[in-house]
Design a protein around this motif. Structure first.
Motif, PDB file in Angstrom:
ATOM      1  N   PHE A 129       0.815  -1.209   0.000  1.00 19.32           N
ATOM      2  CA  PHE A 129       0.000   0.000   0.000  1.00 19.32           C
ATOM      3  C   PHE A 129       0.856   1.271   0.000  1.00 19.32           C
ATOM      4  O   PHE A 129       0.597   2.191  -0.781  1.00 19.32           O
ATOM      5  CB  PHE A 129      -0.951  -0.018   1.198  1.00 19.32           C
ATOM      6  CG  PHE A 129      -1.775   1.235   1.339  1.00 19.32           C
ATOM      7  CD1 PHE A 129      -2.650   1.625   0.337  1.00 19.32           C
ATOM      8  CD2 PHE A 129      -1.659   2.029   2.462  1.00 19.32           C
ATOM      9  CE1 PHE A 129      -3.417   2.781   0.462  1.00 19.32           C
ATOM     10  CE2 PHE A 129      -2.414   3.184   2.604  1.00 19.32           C
ATOM     11  CZ  PHE A 129      -3.294   3.567   1.596  1.00 19.32           C
ATOM     12  N   PRO A 130       1.895   1.378   0.851  1.00 18.13           N
ATOM     13  CA  PRO A 130       2.747   2.573   0.773  1.00 18.13           C
ATOM     14  C   PRO A 130       3.423   2.731  -0.585  1.00 18.13           C
ATOM     15  O   PRO A 130       3.567   3.855  -1.085  1.00 18.13           O
ATOM     16  CB  PRO A 130       3.785   2.344   1.884  1.00 18.13           C
ATOM     17  CG  PRO A 130       3.087   1.478   2.870  1.00 18.13           C
ATOM     18  CD  PRO A 130       2.257   0.552   2.021  1.00 18.13           C
ATOM     19  N   GLU A 131       3.835   1.614  -1.196  1.00 23.48           N
ATOM     20  CA  GLU A 131       4.432   1.701  -2.525  1.00 23.48           C
ATOM     21  C   GLU A 131       3.401   2.172  -3.545  1.00 23.48           C
ATOM     22  O   GLU A 131       3.717   2.925  -4.475  1.00 23.48           O
ATOM     23  CB  GLU A 131       5.006   0.347  -2.935  1.00 23.48           C
ATOM     24  CG  GLU A 131       5.791   0.408  -4.241  1.00 23.48           C
ATOM     25  CD  GLU A 131       6.438  -0.920  -4.601  1.00 23.48           C
ATOM     26  OE1 GLU A 131       7.577  -0.889  -5.116  1.00 23.48           O
ATOM     27  OE2 GLU A 131       5.819  -1.983  -4.368  1.00 23.48           O
ATOM     28  N   PHE A 132       2.153   1.736  -3.376  1.00 21.58           N
ATOM     29  CA  PHE A 132       1.062   2.192  -4.232  1.00 21.58           C
ATOM     30  C   PHE A 132       0.952   3.721  -4.168  1.00 21.58           C
ATOM     31  O   PHE A 132       0.887   4.396  -5.198  1.00 21.58           O
ATOM     32  CB  PHE A 132      -0.242   1.535  -3.778  1.00 21.58           C
ATOM     33  CG  PHE A 132      -1.475   2.070  -4.432  1.00 21.58           C
ATOM     34  CD1 PHE A 132      -1.917   1.573  -5.643  1.00 21.58           C
ATOM     35  CD2 PHE A 132      -2.214   3.079  -3.820  1.00 21.58           C
ATOM     36  CE1 PHE A 132      -3.071   2.067  -6.248  1.00 21.58           C
ATOM     37  CE2 PHE A 132      -3.361   3.584  -4.408  1.00 21.58           C
ATOM     38  CZ  PHE A 132      -3.789   3.074  -5.633  1.00 21.58           C
ATOM     39  N   GLY A 157       0.326  17.983  -2.128  1.00 18.02           N
ATOM     40  CA  GLY A 157      -0.967  17.897  -1.465  1.00 18.02           C
ATOM     41  C   GLY A 157      -1.113  16.594  -0.701  1.00 18.02           C
ATOM     42  O   GLY A 157      -1.615  16.575   0.436  1.00 18.02           O
ATOM     43  N   ALA A 158      -0.669  15.492  -1.299  1.00 11.40           N
ATOM     44  CA  ALA A 158      -0.740  14.193  -0.632  1.00 11.40           C
ATOM     45  C   ALA A 158       0.152  14.162   0.604  1.00 11.40           C
ATOM     46  O   ALA A 158      -0.238  13.652   1.661  1.00 11.40           O
ATOM     47  CB  ALA A 158      -0.337  13.088  -1.607  1.00 11.40           C
ATOM     48  N   PHE A 173       9.231  10.207  -0.544  1.00 16.24           N
ATOM     49  CA  PHE A 173       8.882  10.540   0.843  1.00 16.24           C
ATOM     50  C   PHE A 173       7.561   9.888   1.244  1.00 16.24           C
ATOM     51  O   PHE A 173       7.432   9.353   2.357  1.00 16.24           O
ATOM     52  CB  PHE A 173       8.790  12.051   1.033  1.00 16.24           C
ATOM     53  CG  PHE A 173       8.323  12.451   2.406  1.00 16.24           C
ATOM     54  CD1 PHE A 173       9.198  12.493   3.472  1.00 16.24           C
ATOM     55  CD2 PHE A 173       6.975  12.751   2.638  1.00 16.24           C
ATOM     56  CE1 PHE A 173       8.760  12.826   4.742  1.00 16.24           C
ATOM     57  CE2 PHE A 173       6.531  13.097   3.902  1.00 16.24           C
ATOM     58  CZ  PHE A 173       7.422  13.138   4.961  1.00 16.24           C
ATOM     59  N   ILE A 174       6.546   9.957   0.377  1.00 14.71           N
ATOM     60  CA  ILE A 174       5.258   9.343   0.688  1.00 14.71           C
ATOM     61  C   ILE A 174       5.426   7.845   0.901  1.00 14.71           C
ATOM     62  O   ILE A 174       4.854   7.270   1.835  1.00 14.71           O
ATOM     63  CB  ILE A 174       4.242   9.628  -0.440  1.00 14.71           C
ATOM     64  CG1 ILE A 174       3.855  11.111  -0.433  1.00 14.71           C
ATOM     65  CG2 ILE A 174       2.998   8.751  -0.286  1.00 14.71           C
ATOM     66  CD1 ILE A 174       2.918  11.498  -1.552  1.00 14.71           C
ATOM     67  N   HIS A 175       6.204   7.216   0.050  1.00 10.67           N
ATOM     68  CA  HIS A 175       6.467   5.780   0.174  1.00 10.67           C
ATOM     69  C   HIS A 175       7.103   5.472   1.536  1.00 10.67           C
ATOM     70  O   HIS A 175       6.625   4.600   2.279  1.00 10.67           O
ATOM     71  CB  HIS A 175       7.383   5.347  -0.969  1.00 10.67           C
ATOM     72  CG  HIS A 175       7.570   3.874  -1.087  1.00 10.67           C
ATOM     73  ND1 HIS A 175       8.342   3.298  -2.069  1.00 10.67           N
ATOM     74  CD2 HIS A 175       7.090   2.842  -0.348  1.00 10.67           C
ATOM     75  CE1 HIS A 175       8.327   1.986  -1.922  1.00 10.67           C
ATOM     76  NE2 HIS A 175       7.582   1.688  -0.879  1.00 10.67           N
ATOM     77  N   VAL A 210      10.179  -3.330   2.173  1.00 13.29           N
ATOM     78  CA  VAL A 210       9.941  -2.692   0.880  1.00 13.29           C
ATOM     79  C   VAL A 210       9.849  -1.174   1.012  1.00 13.29           C
ATOM     80  O   VAL A 210      10.448  -0.430   0.232  1.00 13.29           O
ATOM     81  CB  VAL A 210       8.650  -3.240   0.233  1.00 13.29           C
ATOM     82  CG1 VAL A 210       8.358  -2.532  -1.088  1.00 13.29           C
ATOM     83  CG2 VAL A 210       8.752  -4.746   0.021  1.00 13.29           C
ATOM     84  N   ASP A 211       9.111  -0.710   2.016  1.00 11.72           N
ATOM     85  CA  ASP A 211       8.763   0.710   2.067  1.00 11.72           C
ATOM     86  C   ASP A 211       9.766   1.570   2.836  1.00 11.72           C
ATOM     87  O   ASP A 211       9.953   2.736   2.502  1.00 11.72           O
ATOM     88  CB  ASP A 211       7.371   0.866   2.692  1.00 11.72           C
ATOM     89  CG  ASP A 211       6.335   0.005   1.988  1.00 11.72           C
ATOM     90  OD1 ASP A 211       6.375  -0.033   0.747  1.00 11.72           O
ATOM     91  OD2 ASP A 211       5.516  -0.638   2.664  1.00 11.72           O
ATOM     92  N   ILE A 212      10.388   1.014   3.858  1.00 12.59           N
ATOM     93  CA  ILE A 212      11.385   1.790   4.610  1.00 12.59           C
ATOM     94  C   ILE A 212      12.783   1.472   4.087  1.00 12.59           C
ATOM     95  O   ILE A 212      13.470   2.326   3.531  1.00 12.59           O
ATOM     96  CB  ILE A 212      11.286   1.495   6.122  1.00 12.59           C
ATOM     97  CG1 ILE A 212       9.889   1.888   6.645  1.00 12.59           C
ATOM     98  CG2 ILE A 212      12.369   2.247   6.878  1.00 12.59           C
ATOM     99  CD1 ILE A 212       9.646   1.508   8.086  1.00 12.59           C
TER     100      ILE A 212
END
Length: 537
Positions: A109-112, A445-446, A121-123, A370-372
């Motif tokens: 989901f974070p990768e999405f 914005g995200a 950064f969002i990831h 994956v995400d961090i």
């Protein structure tokens, strides 16, 4: 209790889990298999896995215990679970998530979110929020199962936690999402069978539906004084509008959990495990029936336990268990039902806990690997050790959950579940909806929405919301008061009603004030959105 029969039942159950886990391990050959099941999961398995992950011991033990204290008004949550948690989630969010996730090549989901907004950064930040917040949820689910082992089998609470942790970690560690989903499906079938029998038996035990419900209604004079003082009106009626009880029930339980489910990362990733919209459509019926049976039964049985306990012991449920509502369902099952069913229900409760915790561990492991780690590691090398680091994250996650499980106070299961659902909703829900439906949402914005939602939710929990602010004591230590906003209704307004609107406003305003996203980013994300029948190639 016949230890020999219990041992045989458990051996068969564990053997079945090991067999299913081995089958999943044999089919796990790549990162895509480990993270999202190769995108070809059967719709029935996907639906059962979604439901078993959603409905854990938190629903059965935690919210069943809450129903024993406050009554059947909690049943509105089951209605929201079906309409929002299944129908809206699958039809309006699941299909777009699947198509967009496949277009972007997302594994988590974070990768999405990171790929949708082309933002590292969002990831990273989304993975960090999930990895840090989810141990609380995993801990309360562990507590729910361990309490039943403690009450029914007289196994020490600490030993129960350890046994559960070892078994679950084993098949998540080796089988990945396939191991999680296949065992979820097996456990989901056990859960449904047990709960259908439980509901029918309880009504038979108490003289039928009409007699049991009338008896509970007539016990209004025994309704807890603490609930009456805050606006409660009875076991089978809704609390007084605008009262502290009403705010707590509506904002924390109904809205917090009922709507917060839409932003749960461990559930969202399920949508990316099937190959086409047809599979999602076929999943709706199975998922809806599962959710209709599981929480409805828990809430009804929790409420009606008061009738049984009063008839047998002259006390209402919360008094029988000494105030710890997390013990109501285990105590009722042990006292009221046949011994053979205690074995079956124990399996269903373990199945509920293990299915949810396995998904939580997998989600935390992928957030770590994956995400961090994956966003910090050299891109050329991160794929080679992705599964290894993800497995390390799984081990760290279970250790954190165990530490919290030993540290948290009683009657925490339902509250801990609500808090995690609400933190995720505050951080991700507006941005997730915008990612699916608004091409004008920007990366800045995200980021503004995710960061503002996260920090506003933490501030509200620490310094305003009475249940958590008073319990943690940080507000008292810093400012000398239990909560910064003591006037009604602020201490009882749930974090989601404050943080989600703040996140949505920041997302909208910053997106309108910043440069629109590059057309190639939009084209990539929405590549298959109009292709309703698109399948994985």
């Amino acid at each position: 209790m016949d230890i020999m029969i219990l041992a045989i039942v458990f051996i068969i159950y564990i053997f079945a889990l090991v067999l299913v886990g081995y089958y999943a391990w044999k089919g796990t050959e790549s990162s895509e298999d480990f993270m999202i099941g190769g995108k070809d999961t059967h719709p029935a398995i996907m639906a059962l896995s979604y439901g078993a992950t959603f409905i854990s011991t938190a629903a059965i033990v935690g919210f069943g215990g809450v129903a024993s204290e406050y009554g059947m008004s909690v049943l509105w949550l089951a209605f929201l679970n079906i309409i929002i948690g299944v129908f809206i989630a699958f039809v309006f969010l699941g299909k777009r998530t699947r198509r967009m996730g496949h277009s972007l090549g997302s594994l988590t989901f974070p990768e999405f979110l990171g790929k949708r907004f082309n933002s590292k950064f969002i990831h990273y930040f989304s993975g960090l929020v999930i990895f840090c917040a989810m141990p609380l949820y995993a801990a309360v689910v562990l507590i729910g199962a361990a309490r039943f082992l403690e009450s029914s089998l007289m196994i020490d609470f600490g030993i129960s936690l350890f046994i559960l942790s070892v078994i679950i970690t084993f098949y998540v560690f080796f089988g990945g999402i396939k191991g999680v989903m296949y065992t979820d499906a097996l456990q989901g079938v056990i859960m449904v069978c047990a709960m259908v029998f439980l509901l029918g038996f309880v009504y038979w035990l108490l003289g039928g539906v009409t007699h049991a419900n009338t008896a509970l209604t007539d016990m209004v004079g025994l309704y807890p004084a603490s609930a009456t003082a805050t606006g409660g009106t009875g076991w089978t009626t809704f609390p007084e509008l605008g009262s502290p009880f009403w705010w707590s029930l509506v904002s924390s339980t109904l809205i917090g959990v009922g709507i917060g489910v839409l932003a749960q990362p461990q559930l969202i990733v399920r949508f990316m495990t099937v190959k086409s919209d047809r599979e999602l459509n076929r999943s709706v019926l199975v998922g809806g029936l599962f959710i209709a049976i599981m929480p409805t039964t828990a809430y009804i049985v929790g409420s009606l336990s008061n009738v049984y306990f009063f008839d047998k012991l002259g006390k209402i449920a919360v008094d029988v268990v000494g105030g710890n509502v997390d013990k109501v369902i285990p105590t009722f099952i042990t006292m009221a039902l046949p011994e053979w069913f205690v074995y079956i229900f124990l399996l269903s409760l373990l199945a509920a806990a293990m299915s949810t915790i396995s998904s939580q561990l997998h989600t935390q492991g992928t957030a770590f690997g994956v995400d961090i780690y994956g966003t910090l590691r050299n891109k050329a090398k991160q794929k080679s050790d992705q599964i290894t680091v993800t497995r390390l994250g799984i081990l760290i996650a279970i250790i954190l959950a165990l530490v919290l499980a030993f540290s948290l106070p009683g009657s925490i299961v339902a509250l801990g579940t609500s808090l995690f659902f609400e933190i995720c909703a505050a951080a991700f829900l507006p941005v997730f909806l915008g990612a699916l439906y608004w091409k004008g949402i920007t990366a800045k914005g995200a980021i503004a929405g995710i960061v503002s939602g996260t920090f506003v939710s933490l501030f509200w929990l620490l310094f305003v919301f009475a249940k958590t602010a008073k319990g943690l004591g940080l507000c008292k230590a810093i400012f000398g008061c239990a909560t910064l906003l003591p006037a009604m209704p602020w201490p009882y307004i749930d974090v989601m009603l404050i943080a989600v609107p703040v996140s949505a406003i920041f997302t909208l305003v910053v997106s309108l004030l910043t440069k629109p996203p590059a057309q190639e980013v939009i084209d990539k994300a929405f590549e298959n959105i109009g292709n309703k029948g698109s399948e994985v190639q």
